[in-house]
Motif scaffolding. Sequence first.
Motif, PDB file in Angstrom:
ATOM      1  N   TYR A  55       0.861  -1.175   0.000  1.00 40.44           N
ATOM      2  CA  TYR A  55       0.000   0.000   0.000  1.00 40.44           C
ATOM      3  C   TYR A  55       0.901   1.230   0.000  1.00 40.44           C
ATOM      4  CZ  TYR A  55      -3.940  -2.941   1.439  1.00 40.44           C
ATOM      5  OH  TYR A  55      -4.923  -3.895   1.500  1.00 40.44           O
ATOM      6  N   THR A  56       0.399   2.338  -0.560  1.00 39.43           N
ATOM      7  CA  THR A  56       1.154   3.590  -0.579  1.00 39.43           C
ATOM      8  C   THR A  56       0.231   4.741  -0.207  1.00 39.43           C
ATOM      9  OG1 THR A  56       2.562   2.722  -2.351  1.00 39.43           O
ATOM     10  CG2 THR A  56       2.606   5.102  -1.988  1.00 39.43           C
ATOM     11  N   VAL A  57       0.736   5.617   0.654  1.00 40.71           N
ATOM     12  CA  VAL A  57       0.045   6.849   1.032  1.00 40.71           C
ATOM     13  C   VAL A  57       0.801   7.985   0.362  1.00 40.71           C
ATOM     14  CG1 VAL A  57      -0.612   8.354   2.952  1.00 40.71           C
ATOM     15  CG2 VAL A  57      -0.652   5.863   3.258  1.00 40.71           C
ATOM     16  N   HIS A  58       0.087   8.836  -0.364  1.00 40.68           N
ATOM     17  CA  HIS A  58       0.709   9.943  -1.092  1.00 40.68           C
ATOM     18  C   HIS A  58       0.416  11.254  -0.362  1.00 40.68           C
ATOM     19  CE1 HIS A  58       1.371   7.407  -4.711  1.00 40.68           C
ATOM     20  NE2 HIS A  58       0.331   6.771  -4.218  1.00 40.68           N
ATOM     21  N   LEU A  59       1.476  12.009  -0.063  1.00 37.26           N
ATOM     22  CA  LEU A  59       1.363  13.313   0.602  1.00 37.26           C
ATOM     23  C   LEU A  59       1.994  14.369  -0.288  1.00 37.26           C
ATOM     24  CD1 LEU A  59       2.741  12.318   4.133  1.00 37.26           C
ATOM     25  CD2 LEU A  59       0.379  12.220   3.366  1.00 37.26           C
ATOM     26  N   THR A  60       1.480  15.584  -0.194  1.00 34.98           N
ATOM     27  CA  THR A  60       2.038  16.686  -0.987  1.00 34.98           C
ATOM     28  C   THR A  60       2.195  17.926  -0.112  1.00 34.98           C
ATOM     29  OG1 THR A  60       0.892  15.860  -2.942  1.00 34.98           O
ATOM     30  CG2 THR A  60       1.703  18.112  -3.045  1.00 34.98           C
ATOM     31  N   PHE A  61       3.400  18.527  -0.122  1.00 37.87           N
ATOM     32  CA  PHE A  61       3.590  19.828   0.511  1.00 37.87           C
ATOM     33  C   PHE A  61       2.905  20.860  -0.374  1.00 37.87           C
ATOM     34  CE2 PHE A  61       7.404  18.033   2.676  1.00 37.87           C
ATOM     35  CZ  PHE A  61       7.134  18.468   3.955  1.00 37.87           C
ATOM     36  N   LEU A  62       2.087  21.708   0.213  1.00 42.23           N
ATOM     37  CA  LEU A  62       1.353  22.699  -0.578  1.00 42.23           C
ATOM     38  C   LEU A  62       2.167  23.960  -0.836  1.00 42.23           C
ATOM     39  CD1 LEU A  62      -2.166  22.329   1.068  1.00 42.23           C
ATOM     40  CD2 LEU A  62      -1.350  21.364  -1.084  1.00 42.23           C
ATOM     41  N   ASN A  63       2.904  24.421   0.166  1.00 40.71           N
ATOM     42  CA  ASN A  63       3.683  25.657   0.034  1.00 40.71           C
ATOM     43  C   ASN A  63       5.165  25.341   0.070  1.00 40.71           C
ATOM     44  OD1 ASN A  63       1.255  27.093   0.199  1.00 40.71           O
ATOM     45  ND2 ASN A  63       1.336  27.048   2.434  1.00 40.71           N
ATOM     46  N   ASN A  64       5.910  25.915  -0.847  1.00 37.24           N
ATOM     47  CA  ASN A  64       7.361  25.724  -0.885  1.00 37.24           C
ATOM     48  C   ASN A  64       7.735  24.253  -0.783  1.00 37.24           C
ATOM     49  OD1 ASN A  64       7.754  28.558  -0.937  1.00 37.24           O
ATOM     50  ND2 ASN A  64       7.495  28.603   1.285  1.00 37.24           N
ATOM     51  N   PRO A  95      14.878  12.119  11.279  1.00 33.10           N
ATOM     52  CA  PRO A  95      13.951  13.190  10.887  1.00 33.10           C
ATOM     53  C   PRO A  95      12.754  12.696  10.064  1.00 33.10           C
ATOM     54  CG  PRO A  95      16.193  13.920  10.608  1.00 33.10           C
ATOM     55  CD  PRO A  95      16.260  12.463  10.958  1.00 33.10           C
ATOM     56  N   TYR A  96      12.950  11.673   9.232  1.00 33.88           N
ATOM     57  CA  TYR A  96      11.810  11.132   8.480  1.00 33.88           C
ATOM     58  C   TYR A  96      10.779  10.539   9.431  1.00 33.88           C
ATOM     59  CZ  TYR A  96      14.605  11.441   4.151  1.00 33.88           C
ATOM     60  OH  TYR A  96      15.346  11.871   3.083  1.00 33.88           O
ATOM     61  N   ASN A  97      11.252   9.764  10.410  1.00 27.10           N
ATOM     62  CA  ASN A  97      10.327   9.164  11.372  1.00 27.10           C
ATOM     63  C   ASN A  97       9.636  10.232  12.218  1.00 27.10           C
ATOM     64  OD1 ASN A  97      11.001   6.651  10.417  1.00 27.10           O
ATOM     65  ND2 ASN A  97      12.413   6.182  12.082  1.00 27.10           N
ATOM     66  N   LYS A  98      10.406  11.251  12.636  1.00 20.04           N
ATOM     67  CA  LYS A  98       9.808  12.351  13.401  1.00 20.04           C
ATOM     68  C   LYS A  98       8.730  13.059  12.582  1.00 20.04           C
ATOM     69  CE  LYS A  98      13.714  13.576  16.365  1.00 20.04           C
ATOM     70  NZ  LYS A  98      14.691  14.618  16.695  1.00 20.04           N
ATOM     71  N   PHE A  99       8.997  13.268  11.305  1.00 14.76           N
ATOM     72  CA  PHE A  99       8.041  13.936  10.422  1.00 14.76           C
ATOM     73  C   PHE A  99       6.740  13.135  10.336  1.00 14.76           C
ATOM     74  CE2 PHE A  99       6.258  14.390   6.122  1.00 14.76           C
ATOM     75  CZ  PHE A  99       5.956  15.741   6.132  1.00 14.76           C
ATOM     76  N   ILE A 100       6.855  11.838  10.088  1.00 15.20           N
ATOM     77  CA  ILE A 100       5.653  10.998   9.967  1.00 15.20           C
ATOM     78  C   ILE A 100       4.911  10.918  11.292  1.00 15.20           C
ATOM     79  CG2 ILE A 100       4.787   8.674   9.494  1.00 15.20           C
ATOM     80  CD1 ILE A 100       5.660  10.156   6.984  1.00 15.20           C
ATOM     81  N   ARG A 101       5.650  10.754  12.400  1.00 18.39           N
ATOM     82  CA  ARG A 101       4.979  10.711  13.713  1.00 18.39           C
ATOM     83  C   ARG A 101       4.233  12.010  13.983  1.00 18.39           C
ATOM     84  NH1 ARG A 101       9.787   8.651  15.471  1.00 18.39           N
ATOM     85  NH2 ARG A 101      10.243  10.516  16.653  1.00 18.39           N
ATOM     86  N   GLY A 102       4.835  13.139  13.623  1.00 18.11           N
ATOM     87  CA  GLY A 102       4.162  14.428  13.807  1.00 18.11           C
ATOM     88  C   GLY A 102       2.875  14.510  13.007  1.00 18.11           C
ATOM     89  N   LEU A 103       2.904  14.029  11.759  1.00 19.69           N
ATOM     90  CA  LEU A 103       1.686  14.025  10.940  1.00 19.69           C
ATOM     91  C   LEU A 103       0.619  13.123  11.536  1.00 19.69           C
ATOM     92  CD1 LEU A 103       2.937  13.883   7.241  1.00 19.69           C
ATOM     93  CD2 LEU A 103       1.850  15.784   8.413  1.00 19.69           C
ATOM     94  N   SER A 107      -3.153  14.195  12.626  1.00 17.87           N
ATOM     95  CA  SER A 107      -4.259  13.746  11.792  1.00 17.87           C
ATOM     96  C   SER A 107      -4.735  12.360  12.189  1.00 17.87           C
ATOM     97  CB  SER A 107      -3.844  13.730  10.319  1.00 17.87           C
ATOM     98  OG  SER A 107      -4.849  13.136   9.549  1.00 17.87           O
ATOM     99  N   GLU A 108      -5.929  12.318  12.744  1.00 17.63           N
ATOM    100  CA  GLU A 108      -6.540  11.031  13.089  1.00 17.63           C
ATOM    101  C   GLU A 108      -6.803  10.204  11.829  1.00 17.63           C
ATOM    102  OE1 GLU A 108     -10.467   9.323  15.403  1.00 17.63           O
ATOM    103  OE2 GLU A 108      -9.918  11.414  15.662  1.00 17.63           O
ATOM    104  N   VAL A 109      -7.101  10.889  10.728  1.00 21.46           N
ATOM    105  CA  VAL A 109      -7.360  10.193   9.457  1.00 21.46           C
ATOM    106  C   VAL A 109      -6.111   9.442   9.003  1.00 21.46           C
ATOM    107  CG1 VAL A 109      -7.886  10.541   7.017  1.00 21.46           C
ATOM    108  CG2 VAL A 109      -9.121  11.846   8.742  1.00 21.46           C
ATOM    109  N   LEU A 110      -4.961  10.088   9.018  1.00 18.82           N
ATOM    110  CA  LEU A 110      -3.722   9.436   8.612  1.00 18.82           C
ATOM    111  C   LEU A 110      -3.359   8.325   9.588  1.00 18.82           C
ATOM    112  CD1 LEU A 110      -1.317   9.238   6.700  1.00 18.82           C
ATOM    113  CD2 LEU A 110      -0.173  10.982   8.093  1.00 18.82           C
ATOM    114  N   ASP A 111      -3.533   8.572  10.876  1.00 20.54           N
ATOM    115  CA  ASP A 111      -3.245   7.567  11.893  1.00 20.54           C
ATOM    116  C   ASP A 111      -4.072   6.306  11.651  1.00 20.54           C
ATOM    117  OD1 ASP A 111      -2.318   6.310  14.212  1.00 20.54           O
ATOM    118  OD2 ASP A 111      -3.748   7.344  15.496  1.00 20.54           O
ATOM    119  N   LYS A 112      -5.364   6.467  11.453  1.00 16.08           N
ATOM    120  CA  LYS A 112      -6.242   5.312  11.239  1.00 16.08           C
ATOM    121  C   LYS A 112      -5.930   4.605   9.922  1.00 16.08           C
ATOM    122  CE  LYS A 112     -10.037   6.346  14.279  1.00 16.08           C
ATOM    123  NZ  LYS A 112      -9.435   5.669  15.387  1.00 16.08           N
ATOM    124  N   THR A 113      -5.576   5.361   8.902  1.00 13.91           N
ATOM    125  CA  THR A 113      -5.231   4.769   7.604  1.00 13.91           C
ATOM    126  C   THR A 113      -3.990   3.887   7.729  1.00 13.91           C
ATOM    127  OG1 THR A 113      -6.213   6.623   6.404  1.00 13.91           O
ATOM    128  CG2 THR A 113      -4.624   5.268   5.205  1.00 13.91           C
TER     129      THR A 113
END
Length: 158
Positions: A55-64, A95-103, A107-113
């Motif tokens: 499975y793959t989850v796709h994320l996009t930075f909106l600004n910069n 830092p990658y793990n910290k970034f994902i944990r922060g998201l 976001s309960e939606v991302l957590d549940k997914t």
Amino acid sequence: MKKLPFYFLLLLIAACSQKVTKNEREALCDSINSCWPVIIDNIKLTKVSCNKESYTVHLTFLNNGRSQIVALKQNHSNYLSNQEEILEYGTYGDPYNKFIRGLIEESEVLDKTIQLFSERLWIEQGEESNQGMLPLYVIIEGNDTSESITLRYCTDWL
């Protein structure tokens, strides 16, 4: 010659079983995608996708987006060059793990997914030990999509 129909039947059942699994995976992704995109601060949870193995989850930075991805890659590179920090914190401080944990925390939606995909993959793999890694990926893209990062699921996200 009498065994030929039996083998054909087994082949047919195997083909149907794989199709059901594929359809279940696609149906799950379709149901999640019907509720997406979801925006968390300046990150958009774009979509989820699947193939027969992952499975793959796709994320996009909106600004910069490009500069944020470059900064995240640089922080990761700096982390890898500091062996003392890795020994002290393990991959938990990455830092990658910290970034994902922060998201996930935001976001309960991302957590549940991620939990849903993790549970399904655990079952599909026969509940075998995977040493903290599953075929679940997160692709982080910039809004201009010129830069991206692909991360594989790690138990340090939890």
